[in-house]
Design an enzyme around this catalytic site. Structure first.
Site, PDB file in Angstrom:
ATOM      1  N   ARG A 196       7.994   6.273   0.682  1.00 28.23           N
ATOM      2  CA  ARG A 196       9.235   6.568   1.411  1.00 28.23           C
ATOM      3  C   ARG A 196      10.477   6.161   0.606  1.00 28.23           C
ATOM      4  O   ARG A 196      11.583   6.608   0.892  1.00 28.23           O
ATOM      5  CB  ARG A 196       9.231   5.917   2.813  1.00 28.23           C
ATOM      6  CG  ARG A 196       9.254   4.421   2.813  1.00 28.23           C
ATOM      7  CD  ARG A 196       9.076   3.848   4.206  1.00 28.23           C
ATOM      8  NE  ARG A 196      10.264   3.942   5.039  1.00 28.23           N
ATOM      9  CZ  ARG A 196      11.283   3.095   4.974  1.00 28.23           C
ATOM     10  NH1 ARG A 196      11.278   2.089   4.112  1.00 28.23           N
ATOM     11  NH2 ARG A 196      12.326   3.251   5.770  1.00 28.23           N
ATOM     12  N   PRO A 210      -7.063 -10.497  -0.924  1.00 24.01           N
ATOM     13  CA  PRO A 210      -6.364 -11.483  -0.086  1.00 24.01           C
ATOM     14  C   PRO A 210      -5.803 -12.661  -0.882  1.00 24.01           C
ATOM     15  O   PRO A 210      -4.911 -13.354  -0.398  1.00 24.01           O
ATOM     16  CB  PRO A 210      -7.435 -11.947   0.904  1.00 24.01           C
ATOM     17  CG  PRO A 210      -8.723 -11.370   0.451  1.00 24.01           C
ATOM     18  CD  PRO A 210      -8.448 -10.281  -0.522  1.00 24.01           C
ATOM     19  N   GLU A 257     -18.086  -9.060  -0.973  1.00 26.62           N
ATOM     20  CA  GLU A 257     -17.586 -10.434  -1.177  1.00 26.62           C
ATOM     21  C   GLU A 257     -16.504 -10.517  -2.253  1.00 26.62           C
ATOM     22  O   GLU A 257     -16.082 -11.590  -2.623  1.00 26.62           O
ATOM     23  CB  GLU A 257     -18.746 -11.366  -1.536  1.00 26.62           C
ATOM     24  CG  GLU A 257     -19.522 -11.872  -0.332  1.00 26.62           C
ATOM     25  CD  GLU A 257     -18.654 -12.536   0.719  1.00 26.62           C
ATOM     26  OE1 GLU A 257     -17.945 -13.506   0.378  1.00 26.62           O
ATOM     27  OE2 GLU A 257     -18.685 -12.094   1.875  1.00 26.62           O
ATOM     28  N   ASP A 282      17.153  -0.973   6.011  1.00 27.13           N
ATOM     29  CA  ASP A 282      15.826  -1.442   6.439  1.00 27.13           C
ATOM     30  C   ASP A 282      15.772  -2.953   6.586  1.00 27.13           C
ATOM     31  O   ASP A 282      16.394  -3.676   5.810  1.00 27.13           O
ATOM     32  CB  ASP A 282      14.772  -1.114   5.365  1.00 27.13           C
ATOM     33  CG  ASP A 282      14.297   0.313   5.435  1.00 27.13           C
ATOM     34  OD1 ASP A 282      14.600   0.987   6.420  1.00 27.13           O
ATOM     35  OD2 ASP A 282      13.611   0.726   4.476  1.00 27.13           O
TER      36      ASP A 282
HETATM   37  N1  ADE Z   1      -8.567  -7.111   0.976  1.00 29.19           N
HETATM   38  C1  ADE Z   1      -9.016  -7.802   2.038  1.00 29.19           C
HETATM   39  N2  ADE Z   1      -8.032  -8.422   2.683  1.00 29.19           N
HETATM   40  C2  ADE Z   1      -6.876  -8.109   2.007  1.00 29.19           C
HETATM   41  C3  ADE Z   1      -5.515  -8.459   2.175  1.00 29.19           C
HETATM   42  N3  ADE Z   1      -5.096  -9.265   3.174  1.00 29.19           N
HETATM   43  N4  ADE Z   1      -4.623  -7.961   1.298  1.00 29.19           N
HETATM   44  C4  ADE Z   1      -5.031  -7.163   0.282  1.00 29.19           C
HETATM   45  N5  ADE Z   1      -6.295  -6.828   0.053  1.00 29.19           N
HETATM   46  C5  ADE Z   1      -7.226  -7.293   0.909  1.00 29.19           C
END
Ligand code: ADE
Length: 222
Positions: free
Chosen positions: A150, A86, A113, A164
């Site tokens: 794709r 994330p 974590e 697209d």
């Molecule tokens: N792992 C957990 N959340 C994620 C996200 N939003 N993007 C990529 N990997 C992740």
């Protein structure tokens, strides 16, 4: 192209790549997708892959050893190693285009974590699919595979992805319709039935622009 997905939960991928366009792309040898359980690379007697964080805190952290050894054993000079996390760079269509021309992608999915931070040193890129936290990198890996495969030449007709949303022109896609002309009182715009291709093209451009202005004015700044 070859895509290796490194995960602790290989079953999550069952089915995901066995349908429709991604299935056909594999059958026609446009892409080879391998799911690799990096627990198999653990040197711990109990196949451990995680441990408690130094300094204390919640949860378990993925250890260096299994992931380093797994990546080292499959990496070549053509490989791009991508960590799904994330806190990575936000994923965009432009990145999908760039990655679709690579020979070998290694997608590393985390869980728990997160990763021992030193694992970042053996990754070429860190990607996030959006500002929300999932339980692991498996769904993000599926998002990358689907959006990249794709675009591999030969998988779908180039005309099918030139228009697209977020493609070459940063506009959202224009609305499309199919038969019947009227459904529960809802009509297809007259112009699309006119047969006048120049007018239809103009209508679509305008509709694209209008939709982008209404929904994603930020895209127009580009
Ligand atoms: N792992 C957990 N959340 C994620 C996200 N939003 N993007 C990529 N990997 C992740």
């Amino acid at each position: 192209m070859k895509i290796d997905i490194l995960t602790l939960f290989p079953n999550i991928f069952e089915g995901a790549f066995q349908e429709s366009i991604i299935k056909r792309a594999q059958e026609e040898n446009n892409v080879e997708i391998n799911i690799i359980n990096f627990r198999d690379y653990s040197k711990d007697p109990h196949n451990k892959v995680d441990d408690t964080p130094y300094g204390g805190g919640q949860g378990m952290v993925l250890m260096c050893q299994p992931i380093f050894d797994c990546i080292k054993s499959i990496k070549t000079k053509d490989s791009i190693v991508i960590m799904l996390t994330p806190d990575g760079i936000p994923y965009k269509q432009k990145m999908a285009y760039e990655l679709s021309s690579k020979k070998h992608l290694i997608l590393l999915c985390g869980h728990y974590e997160g990763f021992d931070d030193r694992i970042r040193s053996i990754c070429d890129m860190e990607i996030s699919i959006g500002d929300y936290v999932l339980t692991g990198g498996e769904i993000p890996a599926m998002v990358l595979v689907d959006s990249i495969v794709r675009l591999i030449p030969g998988v779908i007709k180039e005309e099918s992805h030139l228009d697209d949303s977020f493609g070459n022109n940063y506009l959202l896609d224009y609305p499309t319709y199919t038969k019947p002309r009227v459904y529960e009182g809802l009509e297809v715009p007259e112009i699309l039935i006119s047969g006048d291709h120049k007018k239809i093209e103009e209508y679509r451009k305008e509709a694209s622009l209008k939709k982008t202005q209404e929904r994603r004015p930020d895209l127009l700044d580009k």
